[in-house]
Design an enzyme around this catalytic site. Structure first.
Site, short mmCIF file in Angstrom:
data_model
loop_
_atom_site.label_atom_id
_atom_site.label_comp_id
_atom_site.label_asym_id
_atom_site.label_seq_id
_atom_site.Cartn_x
_atom_site.Cartn_y
_atom_site.Cartn_z
N SER A 280 0.87 -1.17 0.00
CA SER A 280 0.00 0.00 0.00
C SER A 280 0.90 1.22 0.00
O SER A 280 1.84 1.30 0.81
CB SER A 280 -0.91 0.00 1.24
OG SER A 280 -1.84 1.05 1.14
N GLU A 281 0.66 2.16 -0.91
CA GLU A 281 1.65 3.21 -1.15
C GLU A 281 1.84 4.15 0.03
O GLU A 281 2.82 4.87 0.09
CB GLU A 281 1.33 3.99 -2.44
CG GLU A 281 -0.01 4.66 -2.48
CD GLU A 281 -1.07 3.80 -3.15
OE1 GLU A 281 -1.02 2.56 -3.02
OE2 GLU A 281 -1.97 4.38 -3.81
#
Lengths: 214, 226
Positions: A47-48
Site C-alpha cells: 500500500s503506497e
C-alpha cells in the site's frame, strides 16, 4: 449475452497473480482482488502509504487510527509485514520493485496509454494521488474496468480523450466482457471472451481494432 | 544539556512567520499532527504555503486554517476527497493557489530537499499534463521530467515516541510523509504521544534521528491509545 460481475472480474484477475509477487491494488474493483487470492498462496500486498504485507480489514474494535490503506480504510498487517515512509514506498514503486499494479481506468488506448485521474482537460484540480507513480513505475500495469461506459461508449480506444496518467504503460486489461493484452506494435490482442459473446460483438463495443492470435 | 522538549504547543510553534512554507505530515488522519495544526491556527501566521498530501477535510485543522484565509497556496497530491468542501469553495473562488504533485514525487521532492539534492529526474508524469513547463530528458530510452526539491520553513509531524534529543519513532502507517518532512524543513516540530528517557528508544528503532528535529511537545492521543 452474459458479462462478468465486479466480483467475477476481481476473481479472474486474482487467478493470474502467482505466489511471491509484490502487488499494489488500486481503489475500487482492484481492492477486491485481494479477497480472491487464496490464503495459502503468498502474495505480498503493498500500500503506497507505507505498508508491505497488508491484510484484510480488522474487526471494528481492533482498528487503529494509524493503520490504514491508500483508500484510508482500516486494515491489518500480516505476519512478516512492515512499515516504511513515503519516499521508500514510492522508491519501491518507481524503482521497479513492485511486480504488479492493478488500477481502474476511464480509458486505455491501444498503445497502452492510460487515463484514470482527470475527467477533463478543464478540470484544474483533479486528484492524482499515487496513480502516475504507480502507472510509470510498477513492473506490470494491469487495468480492470468495465468494457464500456454506463452510456455504452468504448473505454478501449485508439487514443485517449481524457488527460493521460502515463504513456504506453498498460500490459493487460480485464473487463466485464474480455481479457485483452496490449502488445507493442500490434495493439489489443484478445485472450478470452465471456461465454456467449462473439468477437464481432466484442469489436462493436471496442473503440480500436481487436486482434487475435488465432 | 540538550532538551528539545517544550512545555506547550504555543512554545513549540513560536516564531513561525507569515509567508512560511509549512510541511504537514499525515496521510488522511494517520500520522497527522492535529494538535500542532490547531496550534498553528492559534499562533496566527498567515500567507502560508502548505504542503500536505490532502487539502483538508471538514472544517477543522487544515480546512479551518484555509477557511480563515491564512493559506495562500497548497501543494498536494490529492486535493479532492471526502469532505474537502473548504478547499473546493476557496479554489473555485480563486482564493487559493494549487500545485498538484504526484504522491511519490511529492515525497521525493522533500527527501531531496533534506538530502541536499536540488532537483532530480523521474519517469512519473512524463508525457502527461503535469509535465508541462518542466524540462524533459531521456534516460535509457525513456522520457523523464525534472522535478525541483521542496524545502520547508517549518515541518509539523506526528510521532509515537520522542526523547529530549528529538529522536522519533512513528506508529504503523502513521509514518508516511513525516520522516521526509522532518528532514526537509529548517524548523521541525514534533508532537509525540510518548516521551521517553534518553536511551530508552532502542537505537536500532529510531526512525527519525534527532538531528532532523528542533522541538518536541508531548501530546497524548488519549484512551485507548495509551
Amino acid at each position: 449475452m452474459s458479462s462478468f460481475t465486479r466480483q467475477q472480474m476481481a476473481a479472474r484477475v486474482a487467478q493470474d497473480i502467482p505466489e511471491g509477487w509484490f502487488v499494489n491494488l488500486g481503489i475500487g474493483i482492484p481492492t477486491m482482488i485481494a479477497d480472491y487470492v487464496p490464503m495459502e498462496r503468498e502474495v505480498i500486498l503493498h500500500s503506497e502509504n507505507g505498508i508491505l504485507g497488508m491484510g484484510p480489514a480488522p474487526a471494528p474494535e481492533q482498528a487503529t487510527p494509524w493503520l490504514i490503506n491508500a483508500g484510508k480504510q482500516p486494515v491489518t498487517l500480516r505476519p512478516g509485514g512492515s512499515f516504511f515512509h513515503h519516499a521508500d514506498s514510492f522508491g519501491m514503486i518507481r524503482g521497479g520493485h513492485i511486480d504488479l499494479c492493478v488500477l481502474g481506468a476511464f480509458e486505455v488506448a491501444e498503445n497502452g496509454d492510460i487515463a484514470n485521474w482527470a475527467t477533463s482537460e478543464n478540470d484544474s484540480a483533479p486528484a492524482v494521488g499515487g496513480a502516475m507513480d504507480l502507472a510509470a513505475g510498477a513492473k506490470r500495469l494491469w487495468v480492470v474496468m468495465d468494457h464500456t461506459t454506463k452510456d455504452g461508449r468504448p473505454k478501449l480506444v485508439e487514443t485517449c480523450g481524457y488527460p493521460l496518467t502515463a504513456h504506453c504503460a498498460v500490459q493487460r486489461i480485464y473487463t466485464n466482457l474480455a481479457v485483452i493484452d496490449v502488445v507493442r506494435g500490434r495493439g489489443f490482442v484478445v485472450r478470452e471472451i465471456v461465454p456467449g459473446l462473439s468477437l464481432t460483438e466484442l469489436q462493436a463495443k471496442t473503440g480500436a481494432t481487436l486482434h487475435t492470435d488465432a | 544539556m540538550i532538551n528539545k522538549i517544550v512545555q506547550s504547543i504555543a512554545e513549540a510553534l513560536s516564531g513561525i512567520k507569515d509567508g512560511s512554507t509549512v510541511l504537514m505530515g499525515g496521510f488522511g488522519a494517520a500520522g497527522q499532527p492535529d494538535d500542532l495544526i490547531e496550534g498553528l491556527i492559534e499562533q496566527g501566521a498567515k500567507d502560508l504555503t502548505v504542503v500536505a498530501n490532502n487539502a483538508g477535510a471538514g472544517r477543522v485543522g487544515l480546512a479551518k486554517l484555509m477557511e480563515m484565509g491564512r493559506v495562500r497556496k497548497i501543494i498536494c497530491s490529492f486535493p479532492r476527497s471526502a469532505g474537502s468542501t473548504v478547499f473546493e469553495e476557496l479554489y473555485r473562488a480563486g482564493k487559493l493557489e494549487l500545485e498538484i504533485v504526484p504522491q511519490g514525487t511529492l515525497a521525493e521532492r522533500m527527501r531531496a530537499a533534506g538530502a541536499g539534492i536540488p532537483a532530480f529526474y523521474t519517469p512519473t508524469g512524463a508525457g502527461t499534463k503535469l509535465a508541462q513547463g518542466k524540462e524533459t530528458r531521456e534516460f535509457n530510452g525513456r522520457p523523464h521530467i525534472m522535478e525541483l526539491s521542496l524545502p520547508g520553513d517549518v515541518a509539523l509531524v506526528e510521532a509515537w515516541e520522542a526523547d529530549r534529543w528529538g529522536n522519533l519513532t512513528y506508529r504503523q502507517s502513521g509514518r508516511n510523509f513525516n520522516p521526509v518532512m522532518a528532514m526537509a524543513a529548517k524548523l521541525t516540530v514534533a508532537q509525540a504521544h510518548h516521551i521517553r528517557e534518553l536511551g530508552d528508544i532502542a537505537p536500532d528503532n529510531v526512525h527519525t534521528p534527532g538531528i532532523f528535529v528542533s522541538r518536541v511537545v508531548h501530546v497524548v492521543r488519549g484512551a485507548p491509545w495509551n
